[in-house]
Design an enzyme around this catalytic site. Structure first.
Site, mmCIF file in Angstrom:
data_model
loop_
_atom_site.group_PDB
_atom_site.id
_atom_site.type_symbol
_atom_site.label_atom_id
_atom_site.label_comp_id
_atom_site.label_asym_id
_atom_site.label_seq_id
_atom_site.Cartn_x
_atom_site.Cartn_y
_atom_site.Cartn_z
ATOM 1 N N ARG A 49 0.743 -1.193 0.077
ATOM 2 C CA ARG A 49 -0.116 0.128 0.024
ATOM 3 C C ARG A 49 0.809 1.178 -0.033
ATOM 4 O O ARG A 49 0.403 2.497 -0.426
ATOM 5 C CB ARG A 49 -0.903 0.038 1.391
ATOM 6 C CG ARG A 49 -2.040 -1.075 0.906
ATOM 7 C CD ARG A 49 -2.791 -1.256 2.165
ATOM 8 N NE ARG A 49 -2.116 -1.936 3.190
ATOM 9 C CZ ARG A 49 -2.092 -3.257 3.364
ATOM 10 N NH1 ARG A 49 -2.736 -3.927 2.898
ATOM 11 N NH2 ARG A 49 -1.170 -3.859 4.342
ATOM 12 N N GLU A 88 6.655 -11.544 15.334
ATOM 13 C CA GLU A 88 6.424 -12.159 16.338
ATOM 14 C C GLU A 88 6.652 -13.686 16.241
ATOM 15 O O GLU A 88 7.036 -14.155 16.964
ATOM 16 C CB GLU A 88 5.072 -12.142 16.665
ATOM 17 C CG GLU A 88 4.420 -12.420 18.011
ATOM 18 C CD GLU A 88 3.063 -12.182 18.382
ATOM 19 O OE1 GLU A 88 2.688 -12.474 19.518
ATOM 20 O OE2 GLU A 88 2.318 -11.774 17.457
HETATM 21 C C1 PRP Z 1 1.477 -3.718 6.525
HETATM 22 C C2 PRP Z 1 1.786 -2.267 6.324
HETATM 23 C C3 PRP Z 1 3.053 -1.937 6.590
HETATM 24 C C4 PRP Z 1 3.506 -3.070 7.592
HETATM 25 C C5 PRP Z 1 3.455 -2.642 8.930
HETATM 26 O O1 PRP Z 1 2.065 -4.510 5.217
HETATM 27 O O2 PRP Z 1 1.143 -1.896 5.099
HETATM 28 O O3 PRP Z 1 3.810 -2.148 5.450
HETATM 29 O O4 PRP Z 1 2.682 -4.115 7.576
HETATM 30 O O5 PRP Z 1 3.847 -3.570 10.103
HETATM 31 P P1 PRP Z 1 5.053 -3.301 10.840
HETATM 32 O O6 PRP Z 1 5.163 -1.973 11.426
HETATM 33 O O7 PRP Z 1 4.685 -4.043 12.156
HETATM 34 O O8 PRP Z 1 6.447 -3.985 10.221
HETATM 35 P P2 PRP Z 1 1.757 -6.120 4.899
HETATM 36 O O9 PRP Z 1 2.756 -6.795 5.841
HETATM 37 O O10 PRP Z 1 0.318 -6.354 5.360
HETATM 38 O O11 PRP Z 1 2.115 -6.240 3.581
HETATM 39 P P3 PRP Z 1 1.135 -5.651 2.133
HETATM 40 O O12 PRP Z 1 0.847 -4.272 2.097
HETATM 41 O O13 PRP Z 1 2.133 -6.220 1.086
HETATM 42 O O14 PRP Z 1 -0.089 -6.622 2.267
#
Ligand code: PRP
Length: 175
Positions: A63, A100
């Site tokens: 995103r 985690e």
């Molecule tokens: C989510 C979000 C951030 C990250 C934040 O991405 O968009 O990039 O997690 O998490 P953190 O601060 O605990 O590291 P996600 O892993 O869901 O990936 P995606 O956007 O590709 O679905």
């Protein structure tokens, strides 16, 4: 800081219980993207803080690509992708960080950021901060300097900010 913008984004965010796993309430920001006026205000808020001070915007998969690319367009600077491992075709720097359970790895093309470039990191959510901290490491491996980390939503109770040391972190909204 634009309080009315924070309020309007908060109203637009959608809370989805038990996603991606039971017990987690997922904050879905896709309604912000669907609302052109609100999306423009979000992007302008970021752009206003950084005009003239950035050489490259880095967007974090997935995103962060959306907001980051629009911010880069408005700032008229380059846009670099930080992706999960194995997705980028060229030579990459790679940083792993603990989750985690288990670990995750993010990568950037070695030549996406040149030494001494000023880099703005953009993502939708700051949760534990692991992804953003690893991204800042990647920027420094390339020789770049992080001038800011911008997120739409910070989950304050997870204290992701503490993993980002002295990098200036700005959240439009804190939960
Ligand atoms: C989510 C979000 C951030 C990250 C934040 O991405 O968009 O990039 O997690 O998490 P953190 O601060 O605990 O590291 P996600 O892993 O869901 O990936 P995606 O956007 O590709 O679905």
């Amino acid at each position: 800081h634009d309080e009315s913008l924070a309020r309007d984004v908060d109203a637009a965010l959608r809370s989805i219980p038990d996603f991606p796993e039971p017990g987690v309430v997922f904050k879905d920001f896709t309604p912000v993207l669907l609302d052109p006026a609100l999306r423009t205000r979000v992007v302008r808020d970021v752009v206003r803080r950084h005009r003239g001070g950035v050489d490259v915007v880095v967007g974090i998969e997935a995103r962060g690509f959306i907001i980051g690319a629009v911010v880069a367009h408005e700032l008229e600077v380059g846009f670099a992708l930080v992706r999960k491992e194995g997705k980028l075709p060229g030579a990459t720097h790679s940083v792993s960080y603990d989750l985690e359970y288990g670990s995750a790895t993010v990568e950037v093309h070695e030549d996406a950021i040149r030494p001494a470039q000023r880099v703005l990191v953009v993502d939708d959510v700051l949760a534990t901060g692991g992804t953003a901290a690893a991204t800042c490491d990647l920027v420094e491996r390339c020789g770049g300097s992080v001038v800011g980390v911008e997120v739409v939503l910070e989950l304050g109770f997870l204290d992701g900010r503490s993993r980002l040391g002295d990098y200036p972190v700005t959240a439009l909204l804190t939960d």
